[in-house]
Design a protein around this motif. Structure first.
Motif, PDB file in Angstrom:
ATOM      1  N   GLY A  86       0.795  -1.177  -0.087  1.00 38.47           N
ATOM      2  CA  GLY A  86       0.000   0.254  -0.041  1.00 38.47           C
ATOM      3  C   GLY A  86       0.685   1.475   0.229  1.00 38.47           C
ATOM      4  N   THR A 106       1.078  -1.697  -6.394  1.00 38.93           N
ATOM      5  CA  THR A 106       0.616  -0.951  -5.248  1.00 38.93           C
ATOM      6  C   THR A 106      -0.931  -1.641  -5.002  1.00 38.93           C
ATOM      7  OG1 THR A 106      -0.332   0.757  -6.971  1.00 38.93           O
ATOM      8  CG2 THR A 106       1.950   1.071  -5.539  1.00 38.93           C
ATOM      9  N   LYS A 107      -1.284  -1.417  -3.858  1.00 43.60           N
ATOM     10  CA  LYS A 107      -2.538  -1.778  -3.387  1.00 43.60           C
ATOM     11  C   LYS A 107      -3.524  -0.653  -3.506  1.00 43.60           C
ATOM     12  CE  LYS A 107      -1.039  -4.843   0.411  1.00 43.60           C
ATOM     13  NZ  LYS A 107      -0.705  -5.098   1.824  1.00 43.60           N
ATOM     14  N   PRO A 108      -4.739  -0.692  -3.809  1.00 46.19           N
ATOM     15  CA  PRO A 108      -5.475  -1.860  -4.112  1.00 46.19           C
ATOM     16  C   PRO A 108      -5.156  -2.451  -5.381  1.00 46.19           C
ATOM     17  CG  PRO A 108      -6.561  -0.130  -4.530  1.00 46.19           C
ATOM     18  CD  PRO A 108      -5.687   0.496  -4.146  1.00 46.19           C
TER      19      PRO A 108
ATOM     20  N   TYR B  13      -1.721   4.825   2.693  1.00 47.54           N
ATOM     21  CA  TYR B  13      -1.409   3.174   3.033  1.00 47.54           C
ATOM     22  C   TYR B  13      -2.690   2.540   3.847  1.00 47.54           C
ATOM     23  CZ  TYR B  13       0.137  -0.974   5.329  1.00 47.54           C
ATOM     24  OH  TYR B  13       0.332  -2.277   6.025  1.00 47.54           O
ATOM     25  N   ARG B  16      -5.368   2.327   1.078  1.00 49.01           N
ATOM     26  CA  ARG B  16      -5.188   1.534   0.123  1.00 49.01           C
ATOM     27  C   ARG B  16      -5.082  -0.160   0.572  1.00 49.01           C
ATOM     28  NH1 ARG B  16      -3.211   2.719  -4.750  1.00 49.01           N
ATOM     29  NH2 ARG B  16      -2.681   5.138  -5.303  1.00 49.01           N
ATOM     30  N   THR B  56     -10.097   5.283  -4.539  1.00 51.40           N
ATOM     31  CA  THR B  56      -8.663   4.980  -4.926  1.00 51.40           C
ATOM     32  C   THR B  56      -8.012   6.342  -5.356  1.00 51.40           C
ATOM     33  OG1 THR B  56      -9.096   2.677  -5.223  1.00 51.40           O
ATOM     34  CG2 THR B  56      -7.018   3.566  -6.301  1.00 51.40           C
ATOM     35  N   THR B  59      -7.541   9.088  -3.136  1.00 50.70           N
ATOM     36  CA  THR B  59      -6.612   8.666  -2.299  1.00 50.70           C
ATOM     37  C   THR B  59      -5.194   9.347  -2.965  1.00 50.70           C
ATOM     38  OG1 THR B  59      -7.854   6.927  -1.142  1.00 50.70           O
ATOM     39  CG2 THR B  59      -5.187   6.731  -0.870  1.00 50.70           C
ATOM     40  N   ASP B 327      -5.133   1.547 -10.337  1.00 49.20           N
ATOM     41  CA  ASP B 327      -5.060   3.099 -10.508  1.00 49.20           C
ATOM     42  C   ASP B 327      -5.268   3.590 -11.706  1.00 49.20           C
ATOM     43  OD1 ASP B 327      -4.182   3.976  -7.903  1.00 49.20           O
ATOM     44  OD2 ASP B 327      -2.447   2.598  -7.737  1.00 49.20           O
TER      45      ASP B 327
END
Lengths: 123, 343
Positions: A86, A106-108, B13, B16, B56, B59, B327
């Motif tokens: 993350g 990278t998360k998600p 973090y 995510r 997402t 963020t 993303d």
């Protein structure tokens, strides 16, 4: 022979998702939930896993610590590593690659993407 | 928005980490690997994916930009409109079909899957020619000819010819949908795409536009900006840079770009005429996060729209990290929805 995947991920939900998806795809999956267990598994293994999916933020030893140990023991070029984290800041990505990671997700994440990148890295 | 970079990174973090569970479980369910879904269940899950995608993108914009100034700018320009667009995203068909004109490949398929999981109708074509053919029929998309659609075009490092082709597309699209520019490049050393160019600037751009794009869109620390330029040193854009009083270094060929060292320049302008003559590797090197040099690249060429500056989708977000399908898809949908709000 089936490829063995080692997953080091402390989030139990994410860990279970990765295990489920990779086992469904026919991989031999081993999972651990902290960096120390990850390093001990690698250190004591008779044969190295074919690839390591490595979280960064883990208890005991973080993902960077695992990568450092792999380097110190000359194992960094013997087993590909994909970071799944993350943490998406530039410095984390750069540090991960500098410590020998082969890819950075990278998360998600999409489980399909993890599988696709894993296959590409294994090739 | 306050807090140190590390504090903001930790918030990102946490978002995510939780989003990973939501999106990954949704994907497994939508794939029906855990059992068949009813139409209503599928629709509900698509809403979950669409909303998680929005979070997402938010963020990334709110917590992963490089400096507070950039965050402030995003707060004003990006986040507020998102509140309004939420209702639009509740009706995905409003944006459909979304045509991805990207290099065909695994990554494109993953992005398309992700957008589809959010409930959109997605088509993938290899290039502009493929798009024209698909709309000329006879095919299943013949009925779409002339209807609204949104084209996401990945221009990579665009040549002048590429830009002229995009112009054709935008002309055709003028009254039917919109175009979002993206730019990704791949390097064999690392199996992830990276952002290619930051955007396209018209050769006739005025000094104010160049100032704005350098200070707000491209360079995060704009104090004492040093500019690199590859192109006609006697042309109009070189004159504009000179008028703007930037110290300009000229890099006329691949050889000069290959020896460019970290910190020498803050942004590189490359005339589209030159792109075909420069080895892509020399440009890709400037964008890799493993390299100590990460220099934004703006292409100087004929504007495919009437805008003097066209940023690529996610140029600030993806410049310094590998792009994931989740993303990228989230950013595409955010860009399209914001474009709709502004139309």
């Amino acid at each position: 022979m089936t490829d063995q995947i080692l997953i080091a991920e402390d989030d139990q939900n994410v860990n279970e998702i990765l295990v489920y998806r990779l086992e469904t795809d026919g991989y031999d999956v081993v999972s651990v939930e902290d960096g120390e267990a990850c390093w001990e598994y690698i250190r004591d293994a008779e044969a190295l896993p074919d690839i390591l999916l490595l979280d960064l933020m883990m208890p005991k030893i973080d993902g960077f610590g695992v990568l450092r140990r792999l380097q110190e023991h000359g194992l960094d070029d013997k087993m590909p590593v994909i970071i799944v984290s993350g943490r998406g800041l530039e410095q984390d990505v750069v540090k991960g690659f500098e410590l020998g990671a082969d890819d950075y997700v990278t998360k998600p994440f999409s489980p399909s993407e993890v599988v696709a990148r894993l296959k590409r890295t294994l090739r | 928005m306050n807090g140190t970079e590390e504090e903001r990174a930790m918030i990102a973090y946490e978002f995510r980490r939780h989003l990973a569970v939501v999106l990954a479980n949704s994907e497994l369910l939508l794939e029906e690997s855990m059992g068949p879904l009813t139409d209503d269940q599928r629709e509900a899950l698509e809403e979950v994916v669409a909303t998680a995608g929005e979070v997402t993108a938010l963020t990334a914009h709110a917590f992963e930009t490089e400096d507070i100034e950039a965050v402030t700018q995003i707060d004003e320009e990006s986040i507020e409109p998102m509140t309004e667009t939420t209702s639009s995203l509740d009706d995905p068909e409003e944006f459909d079909p979304i045509v991805l004109t990207l290099d065909a490949g695994e990554f494109t398929d993953l992005v398309a899957d992700q957008i589809e999981r959010a409930g959109h109708d997605v088509r993938v074509v290899d290039d502009l020619h493929g798009l024209a053919e698909s709309e000329a029929g006879p095919s299943s998309v013949e009925s779409d000819r002339g209807e609204d659609r949104h084209v996401v075009f990945d221009c990579g490092f665009p040549t002048k010819r590429d830009l002229e082709q995009i112009s054709t597309l935008t002309d055709e699209t003028g009254s039917a949908g919109s175009v979002t520019l993206a730019s990704t490049v791949e390097d064999q050393a690392i199996p992830s795409p990276f952002v290619g160019i930051a955007g396209i600037v018209s050769p006739a751009a005025d000094e104010a536009t160049v100032d704005e794009l350098v200070n707000e869109q491209v360079v995060s620390d704009s104090t004492g900006v040093r500019v690199g330029f590859t192109g006609d040193a006697d042309g109009p854009f070189a004159a504009t840079l000179e008028d703007a009083s930037y110290p300009v270094d000229h890099y006329p060929t691949t050889a000069e770009l290959e020896v460019l060292e970290a910190g020498e320049i803050d942004v590189l302008f490359v005339e589209a005429d030159m792109v075909g003559e420069i080895d892509d590797t020399a440009l890709t090197r400037l964008r890799l996060p493993t390299d100590t040099i990460q220099i934004p690249i703006a292409i100087v060429g004929p504007s495919p729209t009437n805008d003097q500056w066209i940023p690529t989708c996610g140029n600030r977000l993806f410049a310094r990290k590998p792009i994931t399908a989740v993303d990228f898809a989230a950013e595409i949908l955010l860009t399209i929805s914001m474009g709709e709000e502004h139309d």
